[in-house]
Motif scaffolding. Structure first.
Motif, PDB file in Angstrom:
ATOM      1  N   ARG A  66      52.413  28.544  71.155  1.00  9.62           N
ATOM      2  CA  ARG A  66      52.836  27.130  71.132  1.00  9.62           C
ATOM      3  C   ARG A  66      51.665  26.176  71.348  1.00  9.62           C
ATOM      4  N   ALA A  67      50.578  26.672  71.930  1.00  9.70           N
ATOM      5  CA  ALA A  67      49.430  25.819  72.230  1.00  9.70           C
ATOM      6  C   ALA A  67      48.390  25.813  71.110  1.00  9.70           C
ATOM      7  N   ARG A  68      48.628  26.588  70.079  1.00  5.06           N
ATOM      8  CA  ARG A  68      47.643  26.661  69.000  1.00  5.06           C
ATOM      9  C   ARG A  68      47.522  25.320  68.280  1.00  5.06           C
ATOM     10  N   LEU A  69      46.330  25.057  67.798  1.00  7.85           N
ATOM     11  CA  LEU A  69      46.079  23.816  67.062  1.00  7.85           C
ATOM     12  C   LEU A  69      46.822  23.845  65.728  1.00  7.85           C
ATOM     13  N   PRO A  70      47.442  22.731  65.337  1.00  9.51           N
ATOM     14  CA  PRO A  70      48.216  22.706  64.090  1.00  9.51           C
ATOM     15  C   PRO A  70      47.307  22.539  62.874  1.00  9.51           C
ATOM     16  N   LEU A  71      46.484  23.529  62.666  1.00  8.27           N
ATOM     17  CA  LEU A  71      45.489  23.485  61.598  1.00  8.27           C
ATOM     18  C   LEU A  71      45.548  24.739  60.749  1.00  8.27           C
ATOM     19  N   HIS A  72      45.076  24.604  59.518  1.00  9.92           N
ATOM     20  CA  HIS A  72      44.801  25.772  58.692  1.00  9.92           C
ATOM     21  C   HIS A  72      43.280  25.872  58.579  1.00  9.92           C
ATOM     22  N   VAL A  73      42.751  27.020  58.906  1.00 12.30           N
ATOM     23  CA  VAL A  73      41.313  27.244  58.816  1.00 12.30           C
ATOM     24  C   VAL A  73      41.059  28.313  57.767  1.00 12.30           C
ATOM     25  N   GLU A  74      40.195  27.983  56.849  1.00 10.67           N
ATOM     26  CA  GLU A  74      39.747  28.899  55.804  1.00 10.67           C
ATOM     27  C   GLU A  74      38.299  29.232  56.168  1.00 10.67           C
ATOM     28  N   ALA A  75      38.063  30.443  56.658  1.00  9.79           N
ATOM     29  CA  ALA A  75      36.743  30.813  57.170  1.00  9.79           C
ATOM     30  C   ALA A  75      36.058  31.812  56.251  1.00  9.79           C
ATOM     31  N   PHE A 119      30.378  31.099  46.280  1.00 13.32           N
ATOM     32  CA  PHE A 119      31.037  30.032  45.529  1.00 13.32           C
ATOM     33  C   PHE A 119      32.150  30.568  44.634  1.00 13.32           C
ATOM     34  N   ASP A 120      32.021  31.820  44.183  1.00 11.92           N
ATOM     35  CA  ASP A 120      33.110  32.445  43.423  1.00 11.92           C
ATOM     36  C   ASP A 120      34.373  32.577  44.272  1.00 11.92           C
ATOM     37  N   ARG A 121      34.214  32.752  45.577  1.00 10.43           N
ATOM     38  CA  ARG A 121      35.368  32.873  46.473  1.00 10.43           C
ATOM     39  C   ARG A 121      35.796  31.514  47.024  1.00 10.43           C
ATOM     40  N   LEU A 122      34.845  30.598  47.157  1.00 10.28           N
ATOM     41  CA  LEU A 122      35.169  29.269  47.683  1.00 10.28           C
ATOM     42  C   LEU A 122      36.054  28.483  46.721  1.00 10.28           C
ATOM     43  N   SER A 123      35.758  28.534  45.446  1.00  6.40           N
ATOM     44  CA  SER A 123      36.517  27.745  44.469  1.00  6.40           C
ATOM     45  C   SER A 123      38.010  28.064  44.496  1.00  6.40           C
ATOM     46  N   PRO A 124      38.423  29.341  44.430  1.00  2.00           N
ATOM     47  CA  PRO A 124      39.863  29.618  44.502  1.00  2.00           C
ATOM     48  C   PRO A 124      40.479  29.213  45.846  1.00  2.00           C
ATOM     49  N   LEU A 126      39.599  26.644  47.719  1.00  2.00           N
ATOM     50  CA  LEU A 126      39.822  25.198  47.679  1.00  2.00           C
ATOM     51  C   LEU A 126      40.991  24.851  46.763  1.00  2.00           C
ATOM     52  N   ALA A 127      41.085  25.526  45.628  1.00  2.00           N
ATOM     53  CA  ALA A 127      42.199  25.274  44.709  1.00  2.00           C
ATOM     54  C   ALA A 127      43.533  25.604  45.373  1.00  2.00           C
ATOM     55  N   ARG A 128      43.580  26.712  46.107  1.00  2.00           N
ATOM     56  CA  ARG A 128      44.806  27.110  46.802  1.00  2.00           C
ATOM     57  C   ARG A 128      45.186  26.075  47.862  1.00  2.00           C
ATOM     58  N   LEU A 129      44.197  25.605  48.626  1.00  2.00           N
ATOM     59  CA  LEU A 129      44.474  24.595  49.648  1.00  2.00           C
ATOM     60  C   LEU A 129      44.965  23.294  49.028  1.00  2.00           C
ATOM     61  N   LEU A 130      44.342  22.892  47.933  1.00  2.00           N
ATOM     62  CA  LEU A 130      44.793  21.670  47.261  1.00  2.00           C
ATOM     63  C   LEU A 130      46.209  21.831  46.736  1.00  2.00           C
ATOM     64  N   ALA A 131      46.524  22.998  46.200  1.00  2.00           N
ATOM     65  CA  ALA A 131      47.874  23.244  45.697  1.00  2.00           C
ATOM     66  C   ALA A 131      48.887  23.196  46.841  1.00  2.00           C
ATOM     67  N   PRO A 136      46.973  17.107  42.818  1.00  2.00           N
ATOM     68  CA  PRO A 136      46.819  17.506  41.409  1.00  2.00           C
ATOM     69  C   PRO A 136      45.440  18.139  41.202  1.00  2.00           C
ATOM     70  N   PRO A 137      45.351  19.154  40.348  1.00  2.00           N
ATOM     71  CA  PRO A 137      44.041  19.761  40.086  1.00  2.00           C
ATOM     72  C   PRO A 137      43.133  18.758  39.391  1.00  2.00           C
ATOM     73  N   SER A 138      41.863  18.843  39.703  1.00  2.00           N
ATOM     74  CA  SER A 138      40.907  17.940  39.079  1.00  2.00           C
ATOM     75  C   SER A 138      40.327  18.599  37.836  1.00  2.00           C
ATOM     76  N   ALA A 139      39.828  17.761  36.959  1.00  2.00           N
ATOM     77  CA  ALA A 139      39.208  18.268  35.724  1.00  2.00           C
ATOM     78  C   ALA A 139      37.852  18.870  36.073  1.00  2.00           C
ATOM     79  N   PRO A 140      37.484  19.982  35.425  1.00  2.00           N
ATOM     80  CA  PRO A 140      36.163  20.544  35.678  1.00  2.00           C
ATOM     81  C   PRO A 140      35.090  19.532  35.324  1.00  2.00           C
ATOM     82  N   GLY A 141      34.060  19.555  36.104  1.00  2.00           N
ATOM     83  CA  GLY A 141      33.077  18.573  35.702  1.00  2.00           C
ATOM     84  C   GLY A 141      31.842  18.619  36.365  1.00  2.00           C
TER      85      GLY A 141
END
Length: 141
Positions: A66-75, A119-124, A126-131, A136-141
């Motif tokens: 119950r005391a845990r911080l209400p956060l999602h951490v992607e480490a 970066f191959d693992r970071l991109s998915p 970030l996409a999962r967190l945004l989803a 909305p997904p951003s255009a590659p650029g």
């Protein structure tokens, strides 16, 4: 227990620079460049002092869900990190509601040592967190 850097004030500038090169946190090109080291090493010493003197004050009781911080951490953790092992990174999951850890090749400075796998693992991630946030997904650029 993972090894850690001894107090940074124990080393003169050249010893500290060599130690940082050995850990992968400083390019060997800085060795012998006293003009660059004069600017860089005070900043690195301050960072290392903060790391060596931080306290656990303010962290929730890891045994009280119950005391845990209400956060999602992607480490991310370097599989060969001599300073912060994947197990030590995983332990942060005890302080938050949601935690996901990914191991990547490399040591403590894995984004510099093995940027492509990171970066191959970071991109998915970030996409999962945004989803999950409904962004909305951003255009590659």
């Amino acid at each position: 227990m993972s090894p850690s850097l001894p107090p940074p004030d124990r080393y003169d500038d050249h010893e500290l620079a060599r130690l940082l090169v050995d850990f992968g946190g400083l390019s060997p090109r800085f060795l012998g460049r006293d003009d660059w080291l004069r600017v860089l090493l005070p900043i690195l010493r301050d960072d290392l002092r903060v790391c060596a003197t931080h306290h656990r004050a303010g962290l929730p009781d890891p045994d009280d869900e119950r005391a845990r911080l209400p956060l999602h951490v992607e480490a991310f953790a370097g599989v060969d990190d001599p300073l912060v092992t994947p197990g030590a990174v995983r332990a942060w999951g005890r302080y938050v509601n949601s935690f996901r850890m990914t191991t990547v090749p490399g040591g403590h400075f894995f984004p510099r040592q093995a940027p492509d796998p990171f970066f191959d693992r970071l991109s998915p991630s970030l996409a999962r967190l945004l989803a999950e946030l409904g962004a909305p997904p951003s255009a590659p650029g």
